[in-house]
Design a protein around this motif. Structure first.
Motif, PDB file in Angstrom:
ATOM      1  N   VAL A 160      -3.288  -2.358   8.680  1.00  0.00           N
ATOM      2  CA  VAL A 160      -3.536  -2.153  10.110  1.00  0.00           C
ATOM      3  C   VAL A 160      -2.357  -1.444  10.774  1.00  0.00           C
ATOM      4  O   VAL A 160      -2.536  -0.544  11.600  1.00  0.00           O
ATOM      5  CB  VAL A 160      -3.808  -3.505  10.807  1.00  0.00           C
ATOM      6  N   LEU A 161      -1.135  -1.838  10.409  1.00  0.00           N
ATOM      7  CA  LEU A 161       0.055  -1.267  11.040  1.00  0.00           C
ATOM      8  C   LEU A 161       0.228   0.214  10.729  1.00  0.00           C
ATOM      9  O   LEU A 161       0.697   0.984  11.565  1.00  0.00           O
ATOM     10  CB  LEU A 161       1.300  -2.039  10.582  1.00  0.00           C
ATOM     11  N   LYS A 162      -0.117   0.589   9.498  1.00  0.00           N
ATOM     12  CA  LYS A 162      -0.054   1.988   9.058  1.00  0.00           C
ATOM     13  C   LYS A 162       1.346   2.595   9.164  1.00  0.00           C
ATOM     14  O   LYS A 162       1.506   3.797   9.406  1.00  0.00           O
ATOM     15  CB  LYS A 162      -1.061   2.850   9.840  1.00  0.00           C
ATOM     16  N   LEU A 187       7.745  -1.513  -0.608  1.00  0.00           N
ATOM     17  CA  LEU A 187       7.063  -2.776  -0.889  1.00  0.00           C
ATOM     18  C   LEU A 187       7.098  -3.043  -2.387  1.00  0.00           C
ATOM     19  O   LEU A 187       6.721  -2.187  -3.185  1.00  0.00           O
ATOM     20  CB  LEU A 187       5.610  -2.706  -0.405  1.00  0.00           C
ATOM     21  N   ILE A 188       7.553  -4.243  -2.737  1.00  0.00           N
ATOM     22  CA  ILE A 188       7.561  -4.697  -4.127  1.00  0.00           C
ATOM     23  C   ILE A 188       6.476  -5.759  -4.279  1.00  0.00           C
ATOM     24  O   ILE A 188       6.430  -6.732  -3.521  1.00  0.00           O
ATOM     25  CB  ILE A 188       8.927  -5.291  -4.516  1.00  0.00           C
ATOM     26  N   GLY A 189       5.620  -5.584  -5.243  1.00  0.00           N
ATOM     27  CA  GLY A 189       4.490  -6.487  -5.420  1.00  0.00           C
ATOM     28  C   GLY A 189       4.861  -7.810  -6.070  1.00  0.00           C
ATOM     29  O   GLY A 189       6.017  -8.051  -6.428  1.00  0.00           O
ATOM     30  N   PRO A 190       3.871  -8.678  -6.258  1.00  0.00           N
ATOM     31  CA  PRO A 190       4.110 -10.016  -6.812  1.00  0.00           C
ATOM     32  C   PRO A 190       4.189  -9.993  -8.334  1.00  0.00           C
ATOM     33  O   PRO A 190       3.944  -8.960  -8.972  1.00  0.00           O
ATOM     34  CB  PRO A 190       2.869 -10.780  -6.354  1.00  0.00           C
ATOM     35  N   LEU A 201      -6.490   0.557  -2.603  1.00  0.00           N
ATOM     36  CA  LEU A 201      -6.100   0.827  -1.216  1.00  0.00           C
ATOM     37  C   LEU A 201      -4.744   1.526  -1.139  1.00  0.00           C
ATOM     38  O   LEU A 201      -4.533   2.399  -0.287  1.00  0.00           O
ATOM     39  CB  LEU A 201      -6.060  -0.482  -0.426  1.00  0.00           C
ATOM     40  N   ILE A 202      -3.824   1.151  -2.022  1.00  0.00           N
ATOM     41  CA  ILE A 202      -2.505   1.797  -2.039  1.00  0.00           C
ATOM     42  C   ILE A 202      -2.652   3.287  -2.336  1.00  0.00           C
ATOM     43  O   ILE A 202      -1.973   4.134  -1.748  1.00  0.00           O
ATOM     44  CB  ILE A 202      -1.589   1.115  -3.073  1.00  0.00           C
ATOM     45  N   HIS A 207      -0.698   6.277   4.510  1.00  0.00           N
ATOM     46  CA  HIS A 207       0.639   5.797   4.875  1.00  0.00           C
ATOM     47  C   HIS A 207       1.330   5.074   3.722  1.00  0.00           C
ATOM     48  O   HIS A 207       2.510   4.746   3.816  1.00  0.00           O
ATOM     49  CB  HIS A 207       0.576   4.885   6.107  1.00  0.00           C
ATOM     50  N   PHE A 208       0.606   4.823   2.629  1.00  0.00           N
ATOM     51  CA  PHE A 208       1.208   4.278   1.417  1.00  0.00           C
ATOM     52  C   PHE A 208       1.552   5.426   0.466  1.00  0.00           C
ATOM     53  O   PHE A 208       0.740   6.329   0.258  1.00  0.00           O
ATOM     54  CB  PHE A 208       0.247   3.334   0.692  1.00  0.00           C
TER      55      PHE A 208
END
Length: 233
Positions: A160-162, A187-190, A201-202, A207-208
Motif C-alpha cells: 500500500v505504501l509503495k 527488505l530481508i525476508g524470513p 508480488l515482489i 516499487h519493489f
C-alpha cells in the motif's frame, strides 16, 4: 581528544548538550559509573544525545543513586546527514535478533522496520528492549546518531505504501546486484524465504526491486548484514 579521555565511559543522554550545562543521569547510569566502572566523583566521561555531538564532562553525584554530568567541551560536532540505510527485517528469535540489531547499528543502519510476512515465525517484538540495544550499540561503536526503530508493518502494508524498496530475493534471474545501485532501503525476508504469493508480488510491483546478495543462501541475520555492507560498496 587525548588518549585518556578517549578511553573514558561513553553514555547516551536525553538532555540537550551545550557548554557550562549540567545533564542529569538516569539512576542505572549512575549505578553503572559508580559500581561497575568504579568511577569517583570528578572523573571525566563522554556523553552524546544523537543531536548535539559528543561532549566531555565531569561526573558528579547528588546522592547514592543520583548524579549528573557537568559538561565541559564539545569533542565532536554532530554530522549534518548520514547516507540512508533503512533495513526492513523480519523478527527473529532472541539471540539472533540481538545479533542483527547490534551489528546493523555498527554497520551504520539509519532506520529499522520490522516486517511480518507469511512465513514469519516470530510475530511479536519487544520494541523497548530493541531501542535499549540500539543505544548500547551506539555507545560502544562511537556513533553520534541514533537509528530510528519504526513500528512493525506487514508485507501488505508495504504494498500500500509503495515506497521504493530493494528486496533480497534468492534464486531470481531478474535480481540486480546491490553494488553500483542507489538503494537506500532494503527488505530481508524470513527464514525459509518469501511465500510464492509474495515472490510474485515482489516481481510484479514497480516499487519493489529484487536484488541478489550473491550465490550463497544466508541465514536472515547474515543476509541483513551482507546487504548493509554491500550498500556501502
Amino acid at each position: 581528544m587525548n588518549s585518556q579521555l578517549a578511553k573514558s565511559p561513553r553514555l547516551y543522554v536525553s538532555g540537550s548538550l551545550h557548554s557550562e550545562h549540567d545533564v542529569t543521569l538516569a539512576r542505572d547510569q549512575v549505578h553503572y559509573l559508580s559500581n561497575v566502572m568504579r568511577l569517583e566523583e570528578g572523573a571525566f566521561i563522554r556523553v552524546f544525545n544523537g543531536k548535539d555531538g559528543e561532549w566531555s564532562g565531569v561526573f558528579n553525584k547528588t546522592s547514592k543513586k543520583e548524579g549528573y554530568v557537568a559538561l565541559q567541551d564539545c569533542l565532536r560536532a554532530q554530522p549534518e546527514q548520514e547516507p540512508t540505510k533503512h533495513l526492513y527485517f523480519t523478527p527473529l528469535k532472541k539471540n539472533r535478533l540481538d545479533f542483527l540489531i547490534e551489528k546493523s547499528v555498527e554497520l551504520g543502519v539509519t532506520a529499522l522496520t520490522p516486517v511480518l510476512t507469511q512465513n514469519t515465525d516470530i510475530r511479536k517484538i519487544n520494541a523497548e528492549r530493541i531501542r535499549a540495544q540500539i543505544i548500547e550499540a551506539c555507545e560502544q561503536c562511537e556513533r553520534l546518531t541514533i537509528p530510528l526503530l519504526n513500528k512493525m508493518v506487514s508485507f501488505s502494508d508495504l504494498l500500500v505504501l509503495k515506497n521504493p524498496l530493494a528486496v533480497a530475493l534468492e534464486r531470481c534471474e531478474e535480481a540486480k546486484e546491490i553494488p553500483g545501485t542507489e538503494f537506500g532501503s532494503i527488505l530481508i525476508g524470513p527464514e525459509g524465504g518469501f511465500s510464492e504469493e509474495e515472490r510474485v508480488l515482489i516481481l510484479k510491483e514497480e516499487h519493489f526491486t529484487p536484488v541478489s546478495l550473491g550465490t550463497r543462501i544466508f541465514r536472515a541475520e547474515t543476509a541483513a548484514l551482507s546487504a548493509l555492507i554491500q550498500m556501502d560498496s
